[in-house]
Design a protein around this motif. Structure first.
Motif, mmCIF file in Angstrom:
data_model
loop_
_atom_site.group_PDB
_atom_site.id
_atom_site.type_symbol
_atom_site.label_atom_id
_atom_site.label_comp_id
_atom_site.label_asym_id
_atom_site.label_seq_id
_atom_site.Cartn_x
_atom_site.Cartn_y
_atom_site.Cartn_z
ATOM 1 N N ARG A 149 32.518 43.894 36.165
ATOM 2 C CA ARG A 149 33.547 43.789 36.406
ATOM 3 C C ARG A 149 33.465 41.862 36.055
ATOM 4 O O ARG A 149 34.446 41.287 35.676
ATOM 5 C CB ARG A 149 34.498 43.338 37.988
ATOM 6 C CG ARG A 149 34.778 44.765 37.830
ATOM 7 C CD ARG A 149 36.379 45.764 39.189
ATOM 8 N NE ARG A 149 35.098 44.474 40.329
ATOM 9 C CZ ARG A 149 34.926 46.201 41.302
ATOM 10 N NH1 ARG A 149 35.105 47.512 41.371
ATOM 11 N NH2 ARG A 149 34.537 46.428 42.707
ATOM 12 N N THR A 150 32.584 41.249 37.345
ATOM 13 C CA THR A 150 32.141 39.545 36.324
ATOM 14 C C THR A 150 32.291 39.890 35.155
ATOM 15 O O THR A 150 32.589 38.521 34.322
ATOM 16 C CB THR A 150 30.909 39.421 37.275
ATOM 17 O OG1 THR A 150 31.144 39.527 38.983
ATOM 18 C CG2 THR A 150 30.924 38.344 37.163
ATOM 19 N N ASN A 163 28.668 48.009 39.756
ATOM 20 C CA ASN A 163 30.801 48.301 39.284
ATOM 21 C C ASN A 163 31.144 47.150 39.757
ATOM 22 O O ASN A 163 32.061 45.903 38.433
ATOM 23 C CB ASN A 163 31.401 48.943 40.941
ATOM 24 C CG ASN A 163 30.994 50.679 39.744
ATOM 25 O OD1 ASN A 163 30.395 51.037 38.848
ATOM 26 N ND2 ASN A 163 31.170 51.104 40.923
ATOM 27 N N ASN A 164 30.645 45.897 40.387
ATOM 28 C CA ASN A 164 31.330 44.274 41.182
ATOM 29 C C ASN A 164 30.058 43.325 39.905
ATOM 30 O O ASN A 164 30.861 42.393 38.975
ATOM 31 C CB ASN A 164 30.224 43.816 42.345
ATOM 32 C CG ASN A 164 31.440 44.583 43.531
ATOM 33 O OD1 ASN A 164 32.532 45.590 43.319
ATOM 34 N ND2 ASN A 164 31.047 45.045 44.931
ATOM 35 N N TYR A 165 29.374 44.299 39.185
ATOM 36 C CA TYR A 165 28.478 42.806 38.170
ATOM 37 C C TYR A 165 29.600 43.361 36.897
ATOM 38 O O TYR A 165 29.422 42.826 36.110
ATOM 39 C CB TYR A 165 26.915 43.685 38.340
ATOM 40 C CG TYR A 165 26.933 42.709 37.192
ATOM 41 C CD1 TYR A 165 26.094 41.494 37.105
ATOM 42 C CD2 TYR A 165 26.033 43.720 35.728
ATOM 43 C CE1 TYR A 165 25.442 40.894 35.896
ATOM 44 C CE2 TYR A 165 25.714 42.957 35.262
ATOM 45 C CZ TYR A 165 24.890 41.715 34.896
ATOM 46 O OH TYR A 165 24.188 41.197 33.944
ATOM 47 N N GLU A 211 40.388 46.948 35.113
ATOM 48 C CA GLU A 211 40.589 45.427 34.865
ATOM 49 C C GLU A 211 40.359 44.853 33.397
ATOM 50 O O GLU A 211 41.429 43.874 32.565
ATOM 51 C CB GLU A 211 39.231 44.487 34.638
ATOM 52 C CG GLU A 211 38.246 44.730 36.466
ATOM 53 C CD GLU A 211 38.616 43.506 37.237
ATOM 54 O OE1 GLU A 211 39.209 43.005 36.675
ATOM 55 O OE2 GLU A 211 38.776 44.197 37.800
ATOM 56 N N SER A 243 35.845 52.093 37.708
ATOM 57 C CA SER A 243 37.017 50.210 38.021
ATOM 58 C C SER A 243 36.884 49.437 37.317
ATOM 59 O O SER A 243 37.657 48.222 37.360
ATOM 60 C CB SER A 243 35.158 49.809 39.006
ATOM 61 O OG SER A 243 34.219 50.101 38.368
ATOM 62 N N GLU A 244 36.068 49.413 36.668
ATOM 63 C CA GLU A 244 36.128 48.221 34.657
ATOM 64 C C GLU A 244 37.394 49.591 33.992
ATOM 65 O O GLU A 244 38.759 47.989 34.281
ATOM 66 C CB GLU A 244 35.639 48.661 34.038
ATOM 67 C CG GLU A 244 34.039 48.927 34.291
ATOM 68 C CD GLU A 244 32.842 49.604 33.027
ATOM 69 O OE1 GLU A 244 32.949 48.999 31.750
ATOM 70 O OE2 GLU A 244 31.390 50.003 33.487
ATOM 71 N N SER A 291 28.015 50.311 44.256
ATOM 72 C CA SER A 291 28.816 49.501 43.983
ATOM 73 C C SER A 291 28.483 48.270 43.293
ATOM 74 O O SER A 291 28.869 47.149 43.084
ATOM 75 C CB SER A 291 29.372 49.179 45.710
ATOM 76 O OG SER A 291 28.074 49.150 46.394
ATOM 77 N N THR A 292 27.768 47.490 43.314
ATOM 78 C CA THR A 292 26.736 46.617 43.108
ATOM 79 C C THR A 292 26.872 46.389 41.705
ATOM 80 O O THR A 292 26.748 45.423 40.657
ATOM 81 C CB THR A 292 25.194 46.333 43.297
ATOM 82 O OG1 THR A 292 24.916 46.549 44.642
ATOM 83 C CG2 THR A 292 24.270 45.278 42.978
#
Length: 406
Positions: free
Chosen positions: A281-282, A277-279, A340, A336-337, A274-275
């Motif tokens: 997306r940022t 994936n969030n990175y 976006e 997840s990418e 999850s870390t």
């Protein structure tokens, strides 16, 4: 035979009767050839990529044989008389005629079909129709047909759409003029009430035969020559870290289809994704260089070497052999990418994802997300055997440099 011709002339009379009730619009949108209609769809696709507006294509199979004589002669002209001035009628392929509906999501396309069914003469029997939308909700990513391989005919990869329900009109037969607002959708919920097929597989995009042959040959050769080295790497990973040898992860690939990507595991088993994936997306949102997240404490012994040298990617030769990936192409992204991505970003999915690609040899982690996307689209547009060879040749010096720097 005489009865057949009698029915044919009856349809001709009905068509002339229809024309008396509606102004001639053939000067606004004629019946286009296959090449012309494809060009119109491609133009509309590019416009949709810029604006984000959806459009639809309604396809009517024409069939073969004398029974379809009336349909072949009358349906194209009937559709021309029935569409808006902004719609276009043309041949989808040699056996299907289609209507291009700009700025029309699937619900609007079904409204159009309902009007067509209401307007047809009583003696007509309209063929089964299919509705394709662009962009699709997901680029066919939820279809479980990736195993069929990219070299099959695109028309064989989609299941038939359910027959559009016909409504028997209580008013006198005749073509009802379709207003410019008739195809619009009143709400998002109404749009979701219809199941649409993605148009992407029908954008006349194919994986070239030379590429598939090259991929199979390269994958078989690589797996055969590297098999002792691959076994040693697997033993090393099993020795230094408890857990599976391979890391399996769902990725989005060709035409948005998901598949399981294989890698040698370089992270500890309990590492949370999850870390990461969030990175990612940022990085996409802020359009900054696509540097890998530094999680040194989570990397297994020798894992950094496996990553910097690209050895961890070698199991993807199995993905290549299965037709899920290519040796050269855009890197497959995480679901997840994918969420976006803008519409124009998704052009990178028009070719098979690769182990290496143009982005990797043009700067890789020094480039931003948009630069990566543009290189991926450039590759899709300029794809050739010699470009693949050039990218592969340039990959080895870059891997050597990364390994020595590490």
């Amino acid at each position: 035979m005489l009865d057949e011709w009698a029915r044919f002339w009856t349809h001709i009379k009905e068509l002339f009767a229809l024309r008396k009730n509606k102004p001639d619009k053939s000067h606004l949108c004629g019946v286009y050839s296959i090449g012309q209609f494809r060009a119109l769809v491609e133009h509309e696709r590019k416009r949709s990529d810029r604006t984000g507006d959806r459009f639809s294509v309604v396809v009517f199979p024409m069939g073969n044989g004398d029974v379809d004589l009336h349909r072949s002669c009358l349906l194209p002209d009937f559709l021309v008389q029935s569409v808006r001035s902004t719609d276009e009628v043309g041949w989808f392929d040699t056996n299907q005629i289609a209507v291009l509906l700009p700025d029309t999501p699937p619900a609007g396309a079904h409204k159009f079909l309902a009007k067509i069914h209401q307007s047809t003469p009583g003696s007509w029997s309209l063929p089964r129709s299919q509705v394709y939308a662009y962009p699709s909700e997901e680029l066919s990513g939820d279809q479980d047909d990736s195993a069929q391989g990219p070299d099959l005919d695109m028309g064989e990869k989609l299941s038939s759409f359910k027959d559009s329900k016909t409504r028997e009109s209580k008013t006198p037969r005749g073509v009802e003029p379709i207003d410019a607002t008739d195809h619009q959708v009143e709400s998002a919920e109404e749009d979701k009430a219809f199941v649409d097929l993605g148009l992407e597989p029908h954008l006349w995009i194919r994986v070239p035969a030379w590429k598939r042959i090259f991929d199979i040959t390269s994958a078989l050769t690589g797996l055969f020559l590297l098999s002792p080295f691959l076994i040693l790497t697997a033993v090393l990973i099993k020795t230094v870290s408890p857990g599976p040898v391979f890391f399996r992860q769902q990725r989005v690939g060709y035409l948005g289809r998901t598949f399981i990507l294989l890698k040698f595991r370089t992270m500890k088993v309990d590492t949370k994704i999850s870390t990461h994936n969030n990175y990612v997306r940022t990085l996409i949102i802020h359009d900054v260089p696509m540097k890998k997240l530094d999680r040194h404490e989570q990397i297994i012994p020798f894992g950094k070497l496996l990553r910097s040298s690209g050895i961890d990617e070698l199991p993807q030769l199995i993905n290549v052999l299965c037709g899920e990936m290519s040796v050269v192409g855009p890197r497959p992204c995480l679901p997840s990418e994918f969420q976006e991505y803008l519409h124009w970003h998704k052009r990178r999915f028009y070719t098979l994802p690769g182990i290496t690609g143009l982005w990797q040899v043009k700067g890789k982690h020094k480039l931003t997300f948009k630069q990566m996307i543009r290189y991926d689209i450039t590759y899709e547009q300029q794809r050739s055997f010699w470009l693949d060879c050039k990218i592969i040749t340039r990959t080895f010096p870059i891997l050597y440099q990364l390994t020595t720097d590490g």
